[in-house]
Design an enzyme around this catalytic site. Sequence first.
Site, PDB file in Angstrom:
ATOM      1  N   SER A 146       3.926   2.287   8.285  1.00 39.28           N
ATOM      2  CA  SER A 146       3.663   1.300   7.242  1.00 39.28           C
ATOM      3  C   SER A 146       4.949   0.998   6.484  1.00 39.28           C
ATOM      4  O   SER A 146       5.622   1.913   6.019  1.00 39.28           O
ATOM      5  CB  SER A 146       2.636   1.835   6.255  1.00 39.28           C
ATOM      6  N   ASP A 200       1.085  -7.671   2.185  1.00 33.75           N
ATOM      7  CA  ASP A 200       1.227  -6.228   1.959  1.00 33.75           C
ATOM      8  C   ASP A 200       2.702  -5.807   1.820  1.00 33.75           C
ATOM      9  O   ASP A 200       3.262  -5.185   2.714  1.00 33.75           O
ATOM     10  CB  ASP A 200       0.537  -5.479   3.106  1.00 33.75           C
ATOM     11  N   HIS A 203       0.824  -1.220   0.000  1.00 33.73           N
ATOM     12  CA  HIS A 203       0.000   0.000   0.000  1.00 33.73           C
ATOM     13  C   HIS A 203       0.857   1.269   0.000  1.00 33.73           C
ATOM     14  O   HIS A 203       0.343   2.344  -0.287  1.00 33.73           O
ATOM     15  CB  HIS A 203      -1.062  -0.024   1.103  1.00 33.73           C
TER      16      HIS A 203
HETATM   17  N1  ARG Z   1      -4.606   0.188   7.194  1.00 32.97           N
HETATM   18  C1  ARG Z   1      -3.343   0.199   6.538  1.00 32.97           C
HETATM   19  C2  ARG Z   1      -2.482   1.326   7.052  1.00 32.97           C
HETATM   20  O1  ARG Z   1      -2.961   2.398   7.316  1.00 32.97           O
HETATM   21  C3  ARG Z   1      -3.451   0.356   5.067  1.00 32.97           C
HETATM   22  C4  ARG Z   1      -4.078  -0.758   4.381  1.00 32.97           C
HETATM   23  C5  ARG Z   1      -4.354  -0.474   2.929  1.00 32.97           C
HETATM   24  N2  ARG Z   1      -5.377  -1.378   2.483  1.00 32.97           N
HETATM   25  C6  ARG Z   1      -6.648  -1.034   2.228  1.00 32.97           C
HETATM   26  N3  ARG Z   1      -7.513  -1.991   2.061  1.00 32.97           N
HETATM   27  N4  ARG Z   1      -7.056   0.212   2.107  1.00 32.97           N
HETATM   28  O2  ARG Z   1      -1.294   1.205   7.144  1.00 32.97           O
END
Ligand code: ARG
Length: 720
Positions: free
Chosen positions: A654, A219, A84
């Site tokens: 992230s 991811d 992401h």
């Molecule tokens: N929740 C994750 C973060 O903020 C990002 C995941 C991205 N995936 C999604 N389905 N929008 O690091």
Amino acid sequence: MKKLLVSFTLMLTLCRSYADEGMWLPMLLGQQVYNDMVKHGLKLKPEQLYSMNKASIKDAIVIFGGGCTGEIVSNQGLIFTNHHCGYGAIAAASTVEANYLQDGFWAADKSKEISSKLSVKFLNRIEDVTQKVNDALGNLSAAERTKKYSEVVAEIVKGIVGDDEFKDAVVASMFKGNQFFVFVYDVYKDIRLVGTPPESIGKFGGDTDNWEWPRHTGDFSVFRVYMSKDGKPSKYDASNVPFKPKYYLPVSLKGFKDGDYSMIYGYPGGTNRYETSYGVKLATDITSPTLVKLRDMRLKYMLEEMKKDPAVRLQLASNYAGIANYWKFFDGETKQLLKFDIFGQKQKAEIAFTEWAKGKSEYENIFTDVAKNYDAWNAYAKHRQYINEGILGSPLVAYAASWLSVENLLSKKDFKPEEIKKAMDAATAARKNFLADENKKSDQHILAAVLSMFYSDVDKDQHPKGFYEDLFKTNNDIEQNPYKMFAAEVFANTMAFDDAKWKAFTEKPNAADLGKDPAFKIAKSFIMNYNMNYVPKYAAFVNKNNDLNRMYLKGLFSKDSVKMNSTYPDANFTMRVSYGNVKSYAPKDAVKYDFACTISGVAAKYVKGDYEFDLPAKFLDLYKAKDFGEYADKKLNDVVVSFITTNDITGGNSGSPVIDAKGNLIGLAFDGNYEALSHKLAFDKDLNRTICVDVRYVLWCIDKLGGAKHIVDELTLVRN
Ligand code: ARG
């Protein structure tokens, strides 16, 4: 039910047996914190964690793009980060014919890597500039402080960066303006995409599983940083060579068990753990529900079009993912804040503070003033959110709002033709970018919906004068929805979509024609109304709030005899290290979540052709054949896909490396769990978990699924 302990009470007692909370500045780790790391299982020496002179783990950590973390994993500048985090670059490199986002991509050799617009930053050094900043600020009033602060920051930055485009310096305020550090970075701008799994792996589970455990998402994505031939930071250049790092992380194939040490380095974006009860209430009552409601609507219209057409899916994917991510976050955060009565807990602490502050003139009125300050602003907070998340949530209106500066120039009596020419060229370039990203159908629905929602939700006294009267006057067919009629007119007539009209305007730019453009009229009505009447109120609110918070923290630290260098400051996108353990948890009565998920679990969630739970055919073949190579967990005879730890992280982390007791990479952090989504405002020591993709799954995806063993061969693998 689990008991929630609010972070500031923890910090103030400074009882380190409550570990796992804390995003520590690695350069300022005290002996006490280091000892506690060792107690948790760490086997490294302090200078292996961070050193100014010798290569240390900190040298392998980068700011990736605008808001993520990445880590160097080979002596040729290979970077691991989240899928992401690479998402925008992967989507930008894709076309409907060569759809890397959908199908994945692995560069067969370095010449096939794809250049991107990304950059990465390495931390070079930090400096304490508290004295310098405080000398400049003296005893200024709240509003003057803000102004002076930006001046002194600009001066410090200029002194360090000059006009070196490969250097960056950021002054970070710690403890709500009680301490200041400048962070100096080397910026590398030649970053190439090496590979990515297909989206069905990298975003497996989509928004349904986002922010949740158990989780089966792969991811990750892989990039490489390049430098000039003489070893300097550089922009893209064909003659550049792979970056030679000071340090890179070895990669462990050994796995881990429940309770093992885990350490995460990275760039957490922001927490606000000293937020007052007033701020919590404003968020749960007004700002977050408003954001969620508006994003709900925008996402619905975007998804409708994305599902119809793969080209639209590619076009809107990155934007959609970003909007969806924080739509679910703020929805979850609100629920957890209310569930654990964070408001009530903060209030109790404030009452105790005020009791202590009696007779201390510096502190005794803080909460009377905080209350007054919120009272003066609260009535406009929803309006502000409607501008940012609603009116500017229509890409057309957001683009048309950029014409306000053109109008400004054109309305000057003595405008200079060169200036206008420059502004028009910029507007034309911006128009090109806008059109490349624009999906008219969804945007037109969004515009109609947001105008209707604003009308009924925002206090009538705050509406832009005359706007709705005009809208209802001209769109008065009682059979039709006036907002939809109006939006259709706007989309049919604005020069934003009409090349001939745009050309005519750029050839003879004038304020009268611009003023007639229907998209510009919307932008102007709403933005000017907001800017003239509410921005000054907001600025006064923020300045005062900053000032009161700074004093509150100063008082709080004095009340509880806390020293700034013995506790951790709120996250502010500066490098931090967090330590904890791999650990299962119990989310609710009678339910226990294990600490790891497997490939079998991925296959069990598979739904053929689904938008979020589809899988590549090759994945299913490999799974059936149990072709796991050396990436399988010996005990499970399965590949661990993801795992959870007690580490304290937040957005910005992230892509961060998850490191074992000996300094080896075991995974990449990519998310937080739903049950602790209140973590920005209050850390929950029982429920907080960081969700990580297991590096063995990353390698399995690269090697077995992607057929790119040569990339695995570049790593230093640790087997025992
Ligand atoms: N929740 C994750 C973060 O903020 C990002 C995941 C991205 N995936 C999604 N389905 N929008 O690091």
